[in-house]
Structures are given as structure tokens and as C-alpha cells.
Design a protein around this motif. Structure first.
Motif, short mmCIF file in Angstrom:
data_model
loop_
_atom_site.label_atom_id
_atom_site.label_comp_id
_atom_site.label_asym_id
_atom_site.label_seq_id
_atom_site.Cartn_x
_atom_site.Cartn_y
_atom_site.Cartn_z
N ASN A 113 0.78 -1.14 0.08
CA ASN A 113 -0.13 0.01 0.06
C ASN A 113 0.93 1.14 -0.14
OD1 ASN A 113 -2.47 -1.39 -0.08
ND2 ASN A 113 -2.73 -1.22 2.10
N ILE A 114 1.65 1.29 0.79
CA ILE A 114 2.61 2.38 0.94
C ILE A 114 3.85 2.73 -0.22
CG2 ILE A 114 4.41 3.78 2.37
CD1 ILE A 114 3.11 2.53 4.80
N ASN A 115 4.37 1.46 -0.63
CA ASN A 115 5.13 1.51 -1.80
C ASN A 115 4.64 1.71 -3.05
OD1 ASN A 115 6.80 1.46 0.39
ND2 ASN A 115 7.90 -0.37 -0.33
N LEU A 116 3.54 0.88 -3.25
CA LEU A 116 3.17 0.77 -4.84
C LEU A 116 1.77 1.42 -4.97
CD1 LEU A 116 2.93 -0.50 -7.56
CD2 LEU A 116 2.23 -2.71 -6.51
N LYS A 117 0.79 1.25 -3.94
CA LYS A 117 -0.55 1.97 -4.11
C LYS A 117 -0.44 3.32 -4.13
CE LYS A 117 -5.22 2.05 -2.46
NZ LYS A 117 -5.46 3.14 -2.05
N SER A 135 2.08 18.42 -20.85
CA SER A 135 3.49 18.23 -20.29
C SER A 135 3.44 17.61 -18.85
CB SER A 135 4.11 19.69 -20.35
OG SER A 135 3.69 20.49 -19.24
N GLY A 136 4.59 17.03 -18.57
CA GLY A 136 4.65 16.74 -17.11
C GLY A 136 5.75 15.58 -16.88
N SER A 137 6.27 15.41 -15.97
CA SER A 137 7.45 14.40 -15.72
C SER A 137 7.19 13.65 -14.45
CB SER A 137 8.75 15.05 -15.64
OG SER A 137 9.89 14.11 -15.38
N ILE A 138 6.90 12.29 -14.87
CA ILE A 138 6.72 11.62 -13.63
C ILE A 138 7.86 10.82 -13.24
CG2 ILE A 138 5.11 9.72 -12.65
CD1 ILE A 138 3.20 10.55 -14.84
N ILE A 139 8.37 10.68 -11.95
CA ILE A 139 9.55 9.97 -11.73
C ILE A 139 9.35 9.12 -10.34
CG2 ILE A 139 12.03 10.16 -10.84
CD1 ILE A 139 11.81 13.23 -11.90
N ASN A 140 9.44 7.76 -10.76
CA ASN A 140 8.94 6.90 -9.58
C ASN A 140 10.21 6.20 -9.04
OD1 ASN A 140 6.21 7.31 -9.84
ND2 ASN A 140 6.31 5.71 -11.84
N LEU A 141 10.40 6.05 -7.63
CA LEU A 141 11.38 5.87 -7.18
C LEU A 141 11.12 4.05 -6.96
CD1 LEU A 141 14.10 7.06 -6.17
CD2 LEU A 141 12.24 8.53 -6.44
N THR A 142 12.06 3.44 -7.53
CA THR A 142 11.83 1.68 -7.16
C THR A 142 13.16 1.28 -6.74
OG1 THR A 142 11.63 -0.26 -8.59
CG2 THR A 142 12.60 1.59 -9.72
N GLN A 153 12.79 -9.88 1.39
CA GLN A 153 12.11 -8.91 0.97
C GLN A 153 11.02 -9.07 0.10
OE1 GLN A 153 15.30 -6.05 0.13
NE2 GLN A 153 14.66 -4.91 1.97
N ALA A 154 10.44 -10.01 0.10
CA ALA A 154 9.28 -10.57 -0.92
C ALA A 154 8.33 -9.45 -1.18
CB ALA A 154 8.73 -12.01 -0.56
N ASN A 155 7.79 -8.64 -0.02
CA ASN A 155 6.83 -7.93 -0.06
C ASN A 155 7.56 -6.77 -0.83
OD1 ASN A 155 8.57 -7.39 1.81
ND2 ASN A 155 6.67 -6.89 3.44
N TYR A 156 8.67 -6.15 -0.49
CA TYR A 156 9.39 -4.84 -0.80
C TYR A 156 9.61 -5.17 -2.28
CZ TYR A 156 12.77 -1.17 -1.03
OH TYR A 156 13.64 0.03 -1.42
N ALA A 157 10.25 -6.19 -2.71
CA ALA A 157 10.58 -6.51 -4.04
C ALA A 157 9.44 -6.60 -4.95
CB ALA A 157 11.27 -7.94 -4.25
N ALA A 158 8.38 -7.21 -4.67
CA ALA A 158 7.04 -7.15 -5.21
C ALA A 158 6.56 -5.62 -5.59
CB ALA A 158 6.13 -7.79 -4.61
N SER A 159 6.59 -4.77 -4.60
CA SER A 159 6.07 -3.36 -4.61
C SER A 159 7.09 -2.61 -5.46
CB SER A 159 6.14 -2.74 -3.53
OG SER A 159 7.49 -2.45 -2.66
N LYS A 160 8.42 -2.91 -5.70
CA LYS A 160 9.27 -2.20 -6.36
C LYS A 160 9.10 -2.83 -7.80
CE LYS A 160 10.72 0.77 -3.48
NZ LYS A 160 10.45 2.23 -3.46
N ALA A 161 8.80 -3.86 -8.12
CA ALA A 161 8.71 -4.53 -9.31
C ALA A 161 7.76 -3.92 -9.94
CB ALA A 161 8.80 -6.15 -9.25
N GLY A 162 6.44 -4.06 -9.09
CA GLY A 162 5.26 -3.27 -9.49
C GLY A 162 5.40 -2.01 -10.13
N ILE A 163 6.24 -1.10 -9.56
CA ILE A 163 6.31 0.32 -9.87
C ILE A 163 6.94 0.38 -11.25
CG2 ILE A 163 8.00 2.19 -9.38
CD1 ILE A 163 7.26 1.72 -6.38
#
Length: 248
Positions: A113-117, A135-142, A153-163
Motif C-alpha cells: 500500500n505505501i510503496n505501490l498503491k 506536459s509533465g514528468s513523473i519520476i517513480n523511485l523503485t 524482502q518478498a513484499n518490498y521486491a514485489a512493490s518495487k517490481a510493480g512500480i
């Protein structure tokens, strides 16, 4: 002229670490900066004053990026306060590590929820403004963990892969409107969190990095500045690794 002169940027989770460095670098390059914090009010207020001292407009908002309604209200408030929005940096994130066999549903849900949602929430909220102004620049931290996984880190890795998947999909959807979507995948970055690790563990990490050092929050902020600026107007749908060659 500074790289981000007259641009307005929104950075989530900016009270410390990478988010704070991004907000600082953006302000140094002339951007007006809106940012969010949640638990640490004191640090949020201190950052607001620090950014304002650089001669730009800055305002901190206490907001939960994982709350869909709150994200929508935040973007509305930023556009109302600053008159525009040019850059969105989705940086808010947490870890709750543990082996999968011991991981609770609560630990999984909180990280997702915090990382991906939150990335969905803020991006969806900002899309109307970006599309309207074309125009606009979206920058997501994975993270490099989202590219290769990491035990415990299955939860963290999944959230960052989802990003990463989300970033590329948004790039395809919004490219025709002049809106860019990219991600930054930091490797081992020396922050307050890594400062609590066993020094031997840190040295082992560094030994496996081609550049033989950990990265700094400023290294990530420099990359974010490039993606936020007009130097990168033909770059979208990309994942830039700031990892010293860790995954080379």
C-alpha cells in the motif's frame, strides 16, 4: 538559467533520506517545491524553512500517500497553492522485512500500500493536470531489488517490481500527451537506515559494487533532477539504475 527554473515539483516522503535530497536539489536548481511528510512533523517543518531560504516557494503537506482520497486532495491543494504542477516524484516507501514463511498479511499489505498503491494514487491524481497542460514528468523511485529480488524482502521486491511495470505502462498511455514517466532504481545508498547496519555487512556490500562505494542520496537526486529537467524531454518509460554498477 537553472535547470528547473519556474517548474513546480511535488515530492512525496521528503522529510529524510533520498526524498529530502531530491527536494533540496530541485530547489537549488530553481524549482518551487511541494513535498509530503507523515510522522515527523518537526523534520517536515525544518525542510520547508530550509527550502524557502533558497529563494523559492516551498510548502510541506502532512499527507498519507497510500490514502487514495488524501492523494487526490493533495494534488488539488498543490495546484491551487502553486498554480501548476510540472514534476511528480513518487518517493514514499517503507520496508518490513522477513522471510515469506513468517511474513504476516499485515506486513505484506502495508508495504504494498505505501510503496505501490501510493504511486497509483498520486499519478492518477496528477494525470488530469498533466494531460491538460500537455506536459509533465513523473519520476517513480523503485529499487534494484525490484529488478533482481532479495531474500527476506518478498513484499518490498514485489512493490518495487510493480512500480517498474506501472511506470512503463503510464509512459505508453500518456506519451501522446507529452507526459513522461520514468523510474529510478537506487542500489546501496548510504542513508540513516543503512547507518544502522553492521559495518562488516556494509563493507561486504561495497566489495561487490564495481565502483567500490555506496551511493549517496545526492547521487539519486542528481538523476531525478535530470529526469525532471528539459534535458530529458525524449526519455520516457525507462528505469535508470543508480547503483554503481551493482547489477551490471
Amino acid at each position: 538559467m537553472k535547470l528547473l527554473e519556474n517548474k513546480v515539483a511535488l515530492v512525496t516522503g521528503a522529510s529524510k533520506g533520498i526524498g529530502r535530497s531530491i527536494a533540496q536539489k530541485f530547489a537549488e536548481e530553481g524549482a518551487h517545491v511541494a513535498f509530503t511528510y507523515l510522522s515527523n512533523v518537526e523534520k517536515g517543518q525544518a525542510l520547508e524553512q530550509e527550502l524557502q531560504a533558497l529563494g523559492i516557494k516551498a510548502k510541506g503537506f502532512r499527507s498519507d500517500a497510500s490514502d487514495f482520497a488524501a492523494a487526490g486532495q493533495l494534488v488539488d491543494d498543490v495546484v491551487k497553492e502553486f498554480g501548476q504542477l510540472d514534476v511528480l516524484v513518487n518517493n514514499a516507501g517503507v520496508t518490513q522485512d522477513g522471510l515469506l514463511m513468517r511474513m504476516s498479511e499485515e506486513q505484506w499489505d502495508r508495504v504494498i500500500n505505501i510503496n505501490l498503491k501510493s504511486v497509483f494514487n498520486l499519478t492518477k491524481a496528477a494525470t488530469r493536470t498533466f494531460m491538460k497542460q500537455r506536459s509533465g514528468s513523473i519520476i517513480n523511485l523503485t529499487s534494484v531489488v525490484g529488478l533482481r529480488g532479495n531474500a527476506g524482502q518478498a513484499n518490498y521486491a514485489a512493490s518495487k517490481a510493480g512500480i517498474i511495470g506501472f511506470t512503463k505502462s503510464v509512459a505508453l498511455e500518456l506519451g501522446s500527451r507529452g507526459v513522461r514517466s520514468n523510474a529510478i532504481a537506487p542500489g546501496f545508498i548510504e542513508t540513516e537506515m543503512t547507518g544502522e547496519l553492521d559495518p562488516k555487512v556494509v563493507e561486504e556490500w561495497k566489495a561487490g559494487i564495481p565502483l567500490k562505494r555506496g551511493g549517496t542520496p545526492e547521487d539519486v537526486a542528481n538523476c531525478a533532477t535530470f529526469l525532471a529537467s528539459d534535458l530529458s524531454t525524449y526519455i520516457t518509460g525507462q528505469v535508470l539504475q543508480v547503483d554503481g554498477g551493482m547489477l551490471t
